[in-house]
Motif scaffolding. Sequence first.
Motif, PDB file in Angstrom:
ATOM      1  N   THR A  90       0.831  -1.201   0.000  1.00 13.09           N
ATOM      2  CA  THR A  90       0.000   0.000   0.000  1.00 13.09           C
ATOM      3  C   THR A  90       0.869   1.256   0.000  1.00 13.09           C
ATOM      4  OG1 THR A  90      -1.705  -1.169   1.259  1.00 13.09           O
ATOM      5  CG2 THR A  90      -1.831   1.232   1.214  1.00 13.09           C
ATOM      6  N   PRO A  91       0.612   2.207  -0.885  1.00 14.61           N
ATOM      7  CA  PRO A  91       1.417   3.441  -0.895  1.00 14.61           C
ATOM      8  C   PRO A  91       1.249   4.201   0.420  1.00 14.61           C
ATOM      9  CG  PRO A  91       0.093   3.232  -2.892  1.00 14.61           C
ATOM     10  CD  PRO A  91      -0.409   2.194  -1.946  1.00 14.61           C
ATOM     11  N   GLY A  92       2.292   4.915   0.787  1.00 20.11           N
ATOM     12  CA  GLY A  92       2.227   5.715   2.002  1.00 20.11           C
ATOM     13  C   GLY A  92       3.543   5.702   2.739  1.00 20.11           C
ATOM     14  N   PRO A  93       3.632   6.467   3.816  1.00 16.73           N
ATOM     15  CA  PRO A  93       4.880   6.525   4.582  1.00 16.73           C
ATOM     16  C   PRO A  93       5.209   5.174   5.203  1.00 16.73           C
ATOM     17  CG  PRO A  93       3.095   7.595   5.781  1.00 16.73           C
ATOM     18  CD  PRO A  93       2.572   7.304   4.420  1.00 16.73           C
ATOM     19  N   ARG A  94       6.489   4.906   5.314  1.00 18.80           N
ATOM     20  CA  ARG A  94       6.934   3.647   5.907  1.00 18.80           C
ATOM     21  C   ARG A  94       6.625   3.636   7.401  1.00 18.80           C
ATOM     22  NH1 ARG A  94      11.026   1.655   8.729  1.00 18.80           N
ATOM     23  NH2 ARG A  94      11.638  -0.503   8.360  1.00 18.80           N
ATOM     24  N   VAL A  95       6.138   2.496   7.885  1.00 12.20           N
ATOM     25  CA  VAL A  95       5.827   2.320   9.303  1.00 12.20           C
ATOM     26  C   VAL A  95       6.797   1.300   9.879  1.00 12.20           C
ATOM     27  CG1 VAL A  95       4.071   1.612  10.973  1.00 12.20           C
ATOM     28  CG2 VAL A  95       3.398   2.876   8.918  1.00 12.20           C
ATOM     29  N   GLY A  96       7.457   1.643  10.963  1.00 12.31           N
ATOM     30  CA  GLY A  96       8.400   0.736  11.597  1.00 12.31           C
ATOM     31  C   GLY A  96       7.694  -0.360  12.372  1.00 12.31           C
ATOM     32  N   SER A  97       8.375  -1.493  12.550  1.00  8.56           N
ATOM     33  CA  SER A  97       7.797  -2.605  13.310  1.00  8.56           C
ATOM     34  C   SER A  97       8.783  -3.078  14.374  1.00  8.56           C
ATOM     35  CB  SER A  97       7.419  -3.764  12.389  1.00  8.56           C
ATOM     36  OG  SER A  97       8.560  -4.259  11.707  1.00  8.56           O
ATOM     37  N   VAL A  98       8.253  -3.345  15.549  1.00 11.61           N
ATOM     38  CA  VAL A  98       9.030  -3.857  16.676  1.00 11.61           C
ATOM     39  C   VAL A  98       8.300  -5.069  17.221  1.00 11.61           C
ATOM     40  CG1 VAL A  98       9.909  -3.362  19.001  1.00 11.61           C
ATOM     41  CG2 VAL A  98       9.940  -1.573  17.243  1.00 11.61           C
ATOM     42  N   PHE A  99       9.045  -6.120  17.528  1.00 10.79           N
ATOM     43  CA  PHE A  99       8.447  -7.330  18.077  1.00 10.79           C
ATOM     44  C   PHE A  99       9.142  -7.674  19.388  1.00 10.79           C
ATOM     45  CE2 PHE A  99       8.400 -12.103  18.299  1.00 10.79           C
ATOM     46  CZ  PHE A  99       7.067 -12.219  18.642  1.00 10.79           C
ATOM     47  N   THR A 100       8.348  -7.898  20.439  1.00 11.50           N
ATOM     48  CA  THR A 100       8.890  -8.238  21.758  1.00 11.50           C
ATOM     49  C   THR A 100       8.570  -9.673  22.107  1.00 11.50           C
ATOM     50  OG1 THR A 100       8.829  -5.982  22.617  1.00 11.50           O
ATOM     51  CG2 THR A 100       8.777  -7.754  24.232  1.00 11.50           C
ATOM     52  N   VAL A 101       9.612 -10.429  22.460  1.00 10.84           N
ATOM     53  CA  VAL A 101       9.466 -11.794  22.958  1.00 10.84           C
ATOM     54  C   VAL A 101       9.267 -11.727  24.474  1.00 10.84           C
ATOM     55  CG1 VAL A 101      10.568 -14.039  23.204  1.00 10.84           C
ATOM     56  CG2 VAL A 101      10.972 -12.682  21.152  1.00 10.84           C
ATOM     57  N   HIS A 102       8.121 -12.193  24.931  1.00  9.49           N
ATOM     58  CA  HIS A 102       7.892 -12.272  26.376  1.00  9.49           C
ATOM     59  C   HIS A 102       8.247 -13.648  26.920  1.00  9.49           C
ATOM     60  CE1 HIS A 102       5.818  -8.358  27.027  1.00  9.49           C
ATOM     61  NE2 HIS A 102       5.638  -8.470  25.717  1.00  9.49           N
ATOM     62  N   ASN A 103       8.089 -14.672  26.116  1.00  6.08           N
ATOM     63  CA  ASN A 103       8.492 -16.025  26.510  1.00  6.08           C
ATOM     64  C   ASN A 103       8.656 -16.848  25.239  1.00  6.08           C
ATOM     65  OD1 ASN A 103       8.833 -18.638  27.528  1.00  6.08           O
ATOM     66  ND2 ASN A 103       7.414 -18.309  29.221  1.00  6.08           N
ATOM     67  N   PHE A 129      10.598 -10.916  10.515  1.00  2.99           N
ATOM     68  CA  PHE A 129      10.150  -9.785   9.707  1.00  2.99           C
ATOM     69  C   PHE A 129      10.184  -8.441  10.424  1.00  2.99           C
ATOM     70  CE2 PHE A 129       8.060 -13.316   7.387  1.00  2.99           C
ATOM     71  CZ  PHE A 129       8.582 -13.070   6.129  1.00  2.99           C
ATOM     72  N   ALA A 130      10.208  -8.395  11.748  1.00  2.00           N
ATOM     73  CA  ALA A 130      10.195  -7.109  12.445  1.00  2.00           C
ATOM     74  C   ALA A 130      11.498  -6.348  12.212  1.00  2.00           C
ATOM     75  CB  ALA A 130       9.968  -7.319  13.939  1.00  2.00           C
ATOM     76  N   ASP A 131      11.399  -5.023  12.170  1.00  2.00           N
ATOM     77  CA  ASP A 131      12.591  -4.190  11.993  1.00  2.00           C
ATOM     78  C   ASP A 131      13.519  -4.289  13.193  1.00  2.00           C
ATOM     79  OD1 ASP A 131      11.766  -3.089   9.476  1.00  2.00           O
ATOM     80  OD2 ASP A 131      10.382  -1.782  10.548  1.00  2.00           O
ATOM     81  N   ARG A 132      12.930  -4.284  14.384  1.00  2.00           N
ATOM     82  CA  ARG A 132      13.722  -4.380  15.618  1.00  2.00           C
ATOM     83  C   ARG A 132      13.078  -5.413  16.540  1.00  2.00           C
ATOM     84  NH1 ARG A 132      18.624  -1.774  15.394  1.00  2.00           N
ATOM     85  NH2 ARG A 132      18.625  -2.109  17.645  1.00  2.00           N
ATOM     86  N   LEU A 133      13.917  -6.070  17.324  1.00  2.00           N
ATOM     87  CA  LEU A 133      13.463  -7.080  18.269  1.00  2.00           C
ATOM     88  C   LEU A 133      13.841  -6.656  19.677  1.00  2.00           C
ATOM     89  CD1 LEU A 133      14.759 -10.271  16.402  1.00  2.00           C
ATOM     90  CD2 LEU A 133      12.493  -9.215  16.210  1.00  2.00           C
ATOM     91  N   THR A 134      12.965  -6.943  20.626  1.00  2.00           N
ATOM     92  CA  THR A 134      13.314  -6.762  22.028  1.00  2.00           C
ATOM     93  C   THR A 134      12.846  -7.977  22.808  1.00  2.00           C
ATOM     94  OG1 THR A 134      11.288  -5.743  22.923  1.00  2.00           O
ATOM     95  CG2 THR A 134      12.830  -4.291  21.773  1.00  2.00           C
ATOM     96  N   THR A 135      13.441  -8.158  23.973  1.00  2.00           N
ATOM     97  CA  THR A 135      12.915  -9.106  24.938  1.00  2.00           C
ATOM     98  C   THR A 135      13.037  -8.473  26.314  1.00  2.00           C
ATOM     99  OG1 THR A 135      12.865 -11.417  25.628  1.00  2.00           O
ATOM    100  CG2 THR A 135      15.041 -10.410  25.323  1.00  2.00           C
TER     101      THR A 135
END
Length: 484
Positions: A157-170, A212-218
């Motif tokens: 879909t055209p439009g501004p890029r949206v960042g993605s972050v994924f957090t592993v809780h377990n 696929f996420a741009d950044r990962l956290t846990t």
Amino acid sequence: MRILQVSAELFPLLKTGGLADVAGALPLALAEAGQAVRVLLPGFPAIRAGTTDLREVAAFNAPWGDHAVLRAGRIGTGANAIEAYLIDAPALYDRPGNPYEDASRQPYADNARRFALLGFAAAQLACGIDPAWRPEVVHAHDWHAALAPAYMAFDATPGPRVGSVFTVHNLAYQGVFPPSDFAGLGLPPAAFDVNGLEYHGQLSFMKAGLYFADRLTTVSPTYAREIQTPAQGCGLDGLLRGRSGVLTGILNGVDGSVWNPASDALLPHSYDVRRRGGKTLCKAALQQALGLAIEPDAPLFVMVSRLTEQKGQHLVLGGIDALLAQGGQLALLGTGERWLEDAFRERAAAAPHAVHATIGYDETFAHRLFGAGDVTLVPSMFEPCGLTQMYGLKYGSLPLVHRVGGLADTVVDCTLEDIADGLATGFVFDRFDAPGFDRALRRAFALYRRPADWRRVRNTAMQRPADWQAAAAQYVGVYEQSLA
């Protein structure tokens, strides 16, 4: 920055574990830091009931054809209000009881679609389905929301890029489904690949988020290192090592508006570091309520936990005789594996004046246990962060923990030198076995018999910083990196 938090549960509306506490506290901390935050949640009955001012934003169809309505509303009031989106899809979400399992404790057969819809709706918001508000960053929590980065990665879909972050809780709970469930999810065939959702021939939601996420956290720095090893990587350590450059461990905080013995309305008596008498009264009140012997000098060990072997309850069961022989008491709140439930019931029946087991979960009772307890047991085999030990610290119920994950990051063992330096906050054992647990138990009793040192350690524990502001600042940094 406009940030969309995506989660399957949120305290105080729906809670099955620590994920809900994080999902409820982090948006408030981010808002306090000046960010524009909204949450996206499935329309489970408890969430619908607790969301006010609901209005329709847009109707849409899932890729497999189910109809859904995206609604916007508000959770909470005043300074604690959270702007929320709700996915109204009764055929998928309007079910009684546990949001993940049926009455027989079996996962719902359509869980893949139920939680794919959560990720799909997040991606729709990233694409601008709400003309009045479009996120700059989508932050997905745990496997339930993990398809959001995948849908975003394949969207054109055209439009501004949206960042993605994924957090592993377990990492142990991965949302793995048969490959046949991939059909109809609306992702291209290329997504079902070793470089994507495919996991040993199965479909893995967790892997989708990690890939696929741009950044990962846990949820703790130590756990971020541990999940890159074969021992704790749950089969995904290779992928995590490959993405270590975008992986950050951010320690969870504690919501001081909910967990504070000085202002906790769920306790019969308030207390703090300077006014400790209320804790003694809380202990006596709980002993009386549970039918335990009202003995102020008997150390009270408490445990609030899912009952699974991961949480180390078999070590606790094996150590009950030693605990009782040294004059201790045990009070438990938890639910989980039937054999553990039955085993704790049997121990409580055999020693009703010293052991009490409450099977189930009750938020009020959990607060009362921390308020009354002298020692909080968290002997987990692995523990991504652990909030239980952090509540124990806050309430002066010194944690007894296995040195792993977030437990290692938050509890300092009561060695002589750390007591002398004012650093000790609990009891830590290194080897996950009965002898290691037993030695930590003996250290707890030994310190309890030295009241001045016990008070000193307890004061240190209660004053340990655990607010969400520091974590929120780190998350903002990760969000900025996701947009780079």
